[in-house]
Scaffold this active site. Structure first.
Site, PDB file in Angstrom:
ATOM      1  N   GLY A  15      38.918  43.767  44.753  1.00 15.79           N
ATOM      2  CA  GLY A  15      38.615  43.877  45.433  1.00 15.79           C
ATOM      3  C   GLY A  15      38.426  43.830  46.816  1.00 15.79           C
ATOM      4  O   GLY A  15      39.851  43.258  47.247  1.00 15.79           O
ATOM      5  N   ARG A  76      39.116  49.892  41.470  1.00 18.67           N
ATOM      6  CA  ARG A  76      40.338  49.453  40.231  1.00 18.67           C
ATOM      7  C   ARG A  76      40.688  50.032  38.947  1.00 18.67           C
ATOM      8  O   ARG A  76      39.840  50.372  38.791  1.00 18.67           O
ATOM      9  CB  ARG A  76      39.017  48.423  39.678  1.00 18.67           C
ATOM     10  CG  ARG A  76      39.160  46.269  40.685  1.00 18.67           C
ATOM     11  CD  ARG A  76      38.634  45.819  39.791  1.00 18.67           C
ATOM     12  NE  ARG A  76      37.588  44.606  40.520  1.00 18.67           N
ATOM     13  CZ  ARG A  76      38.197  43.678  41.011  1.00 18.67           C
ATOM     14  NH1 ARG A  76      39.231  43.385  41.634  1.00 18.67           N
ATOM     15  NH2 ARG A  76      36.927  42.363  42.138  1.00 18.67           N
ATOM     16  N   ASP A 107      46.150  39.727  42.487  1.00 15.50           N
ATOM     17  CA  ASP A 107      46.666  39.370  41.019  1.00 15.50           C
ATOM     18  C   ASP A 107      47.132  41.067  40.406  1.00 15.50           C
ATOM     19  O   ASP A 107      47.729  41.595  39.892  1.00 15.50           O
ATOM     20  CB  ASP A 107      46.025  38.777  40.376  1.00 15.50           C
ATOM     21  CG  ASP A 107      46.794  38.165  39.963  1.00 15.50           C
ATOM     22  OD1 ASP A 107      47.573  37.652  39.949  1.00 15.50           O
ATOM     23  OD2 ASP A 107      45.896  37.108  38.762  1.00 15.50           O
ATOM     24  N   THR A 130      42.816  38.822  49.470  1.00 12.86           N
ATOM     25  CA  THR A 130      41.715  38.856  48.377  1.00 12.86           C
ATOM     26  C   THR A 130      41.186  37.845  48.799  1.00 12.86           C
ATOM     27  O   THR A 130      41.274  36.829  49.138  1.00 12.86           O
ATOM     28  CB  THR A 130      42.254  38.700  46.828  1.00 12.86           C
ATOM     29  OG1 THR A 130      40.748  37.462  46.646  1.00 12.86           O
ATOM     30  CG2 THR A 130      42.862  37.351  46.556  1.00 12.86           C
ATOM     31  N   ASP A 132      39.632  35.204  47.371  1.00  9.42           N
ATOM     32  CA  ASP A 132      39.937  34.352  46.289  1.00  9.42           C
ATOM     33  C   ASP A 132      40.993  32.933  45.759  1.00  9.42           C
ATOM     34  O   ASP A 132      40.755  31.631  45.587  1.00  9.42           O
ATOM     35  CB  ASP A 132      40.124  34.552  44.559  1.00  9.42           C
ATOM     36  CG  ASP A 132      38.748  35.360  43.892  1.00  9.42           C
ATOM     37  OD1 ASP A 132      37.312  35.291  44.917  1.00  9.42           O
ATOM     38  OD2 ASP A 132      39.104  36.473  43.219  1.00  9.42           O
ATOM     39  N   ASP A 134      43.639  32.420  45.021  1.00 13.36           N
ATOM     40  CA  ASP A 134      44.595  32.044  43.707  1.00 13.36           C
ATOM     41  C   ASP A 134      45.829  33.785  43.573  1.00 13.36           C
ATOM     42  O   ASP A 134      45.794  33.340  42.614  1.00 13.36           O
ATOM     43  CB  ASP A 134      42.829  32.817  42.680  1.00 13.36           C
ATOM     44  CG  ASP A 134      42.444  34.446  42.822  1.00 13.36           C
ATOM     45  OD1 ASP A 134      43.288  35.140  44.074  1.00 13.36           O
ATOM     46  OD2 ASP A 134      42.431  34.994  41.597  1.00 13.36           O
ATOM     47  N   ARG A 176      36.204  33.898  40.940  1.00  8.60           N
ATOM     48  CA  ARG A 176      36.266  34.364  39.780  1.00  8.60           C
ATOM     49  C   ARG A 176      37.147  33.052  38.992  1.00  8.60           C
ATOM     50  O   ARG A 176      36.385  32.741  38.739  1.00  8.60           O
ATOM     51  CB  ARG A 176      37.907  35.555  40.098  1.00  8.60           C
ATOM     52  CG  ARG A 176      38.019  36.462  38.643  1.00  8.60           C
ATOM     53  CD  ARG A 176      39.383  37.214  38.743  1.00  8.60           C
ATOM     54  NE  ARG A 176      38.788  38.057  39.179  1.00  8.60           N
ATOM     55  CZ  ARG A 176      38.850  39.464  39.298  1.00  8.60           C
ATOM     56  NH1 ARG A 176      37.941  39.825  38.182  1.00  8.60           N
ATOM     57  NH2 ARG A 176      38.260  40.692  40.504  1.00  8.60           N
TER      58      ARG A 176
HETATM   59  O1  F6P Z   1      38.289  38.615  43.696  1.00  9.79           O
HETATM   60  C1  F6P Z   1      37.719  39.089  44.375  1.00  9.79           C
HETATM   61  C2  F6P Z   1      36.297  39.111  43.522  1.00  9.79           C
HETATM   62  O2  F6P Z   1      35.469  38.996  44.373  1.00  9.79           O
HETATM   63  C3  F6P Z   1      36.118  37.821  42.882  1.00  9.79           C
HETATM   64  O3  F6P Z   1      35.463  36.323  43.508  1.00  9.79           O
HETATM   65  C4  F6P Z   1      34.933  37.932  42.046  1.00  9.79           C
HETATM   66  O4  F6P Z   1      35.278  38.047  40.675  1.00  9.79           O
HETATM   67  C5  F6P Z   1      35.269  39.374  41.956  1.00  9.79           C
HETATM   68  O5  F6P Z   1      35.967  40.416  42.494  1.00  9.79           O
HETATM   69  C6  F6P Z   1      33.549  40.523  42.006  1.00  9.79           C
HETATM   70  O6  F6P Z   1      34.454  42.242  41.358  1.00  9.79           O
HETATM   71  P1  F6P Z   1      33.728  43.196  41.409  1.00  9.79           P
HETATM   72  O7  F6P Z   1      33.801  43.327  42.797  1.00  9.79           O
HETATM   73  O8  F6P Z   1      34.436  44.045  41.191  1.00  9.79           O
HETATM   74  O9  F6P Z   1      32.254  42.770  40.605  1.00  9.79           O
END
Ligand code: F6P
Length: 328
Positions: A15, A76, A107, A130, A132, A134, A176
């Site tokens: 992300g 990803r 992560d 990130t 998050d 985390d 997340r």
């Molecule tokens: O890890 C960053 C994040 O924005 C999380 O907070 C969220 O759960 C996820 O990515 C959403 O991912 P995507 O953009 O692939 O839907």
């Protein structure tokens, strides 16, 4: 034996987060300073597999410190999860004479780096990016501060309309499985309740707290819900449940979504990204590998990346207590 690093590659992966561009700028400029060649693969590991890259020079990263998103784009990559995908990536690194990698992401990015590093013995350093927050091994990840400010600003706006209509709003925020954004933005925006993945406070407690709010004379309320909240209901089901059980409340839901990942990085994130980018290059040149840079007690330190992804940062329970007191 210390490997001589003459050329490095950098990616942004997972992300995107505000401040990733500032980190790219810092990496490219540190390479220029230390006379090391630098390239950036597009779309994270996917670009590494496809050999899709751009040369990064001191000048090619001009005017990006304040830009949201990432000029290298992000992805990803499912292909990188396969042995064949990683083999293709390694072949490209070999063909391009890459001596080391800088991985900017969270992560998933670091997990990919650990597997790849073990398979092909390619030195790498992680930079935590990130929203998050985390990642263990750092008190702050790049993008988290900006996301917090975006969320607080959005909740302030929701508060205006909630207050005009005497409504209760459930506001879902990202994170997340981690509640850092929800907890800190919730306190910063003066939320009445904050629901986190780390604490299952239960539905009864939520109803009780909302009843108490009404009794104390509150006309509007904000409940911040982390997307990974463990209460067992999603934000819409929660809103329905409260409407059924507390008909005196007029309830609305607002899911903030991906706007939390966008926007110009805060000064804090720009400075953090700049420090981490320089240190990541310096540590790579110094022979370090399999480590991530992190900000701990206002110092940039390094820690083993595999350890970092196995552990997690705990939320600040004292802040949860403070939130409870202040929502009286
Ligand atoms: O890890 C960053 C994040 O924005 C999380 O907070 C969220 O759960 C996820 O990515 C959403 O991912 P995507 O953009 O692939 O839907």
């Amino acid at each position: 034996m210390k490997r001589i690093i003459k050329k490095i590659a950098v990616i942004t992966s997972g992300g995107d987060a505000p401040g990733m561009n500032a980190a790219l700028r810092a990496v490219a400029r540190s390479c220029a300073y230390y006379k090391v060649e630098c390239i950036g693969f597009y779309r994270g590991y996917q670009g590494m597999i496809e050999g899709d890259y751009v040369k990064l020079t001191a000048r090619s990263v001009k005017n990006i410190i304040g830009k949201g998103g990432t000029i290298l784009k992000s992805a990803r990559s499912d292909e990188f999860r396969t042995k064949e995908g990683r083999k293709k990536a390694y072949q490209n690194l070999k063909d391009l004479n890459i001596d080391g990698l800088i991985l900017i992401g969270g992560d998933g990015t670091f997990t990919g780096g650990v597997i790849f590093g073990k398979e092909y013995k390619i030195p790498f350093i992680g930079i935590p990016g990130t929203i998050d927050n985390d990642i263990a091994g750092t008190n702050f990840t790049i993008g988290y501060d900006t996301a917090l400010n975006t969320v607080v600003e959005s909740i302030d706006k929701i508060r205006d309309t909630a207050s005009s209509h005497n409504r209760l709003f459930f506001v879902e925020v990202m994170g997340r499985d981690a509640g850092f954004i929800a907890l800190n933005a919730g306190v910063g925006a003066g939320a009445e309740e904050i629901l986190l993945p780390e604490e299952d406070l239960g539905l009864d407690r939520l109803l009780e707290s909302l009843k108490k709010s009404k009794r104390s004379g509150k006309l509007s309320s904000i409940v911040v819900v982390s997307e990974g909240d463990k209460i067992g209901k999603n934000v819409f089901e929660l809103a329905e449940y409260v409407t059924e059980n507390l008909p005196e409340y007029e309830v609305r839901v607002s899911v903030l979504g991906h706007m939390q990942r966008g926007g110009s990085p805060s000064c804090f994130d720009r400075v953090l990204a700049s420090k981490m980018g320089v240190k990541a290059v310096e540590h790579l040149l110094d022979g370090q590998s399999d480590v991530m840079v992190g900000l701990v007690k206002d110092k940039i330190i390094i820690s083993n990346v595999e350890e970092a992804i196995k552990s997690s940062n705990d939320i600040n329970r004292e802040l949860l207590r403070i939130s409870d007191i202040l929502s009286v």
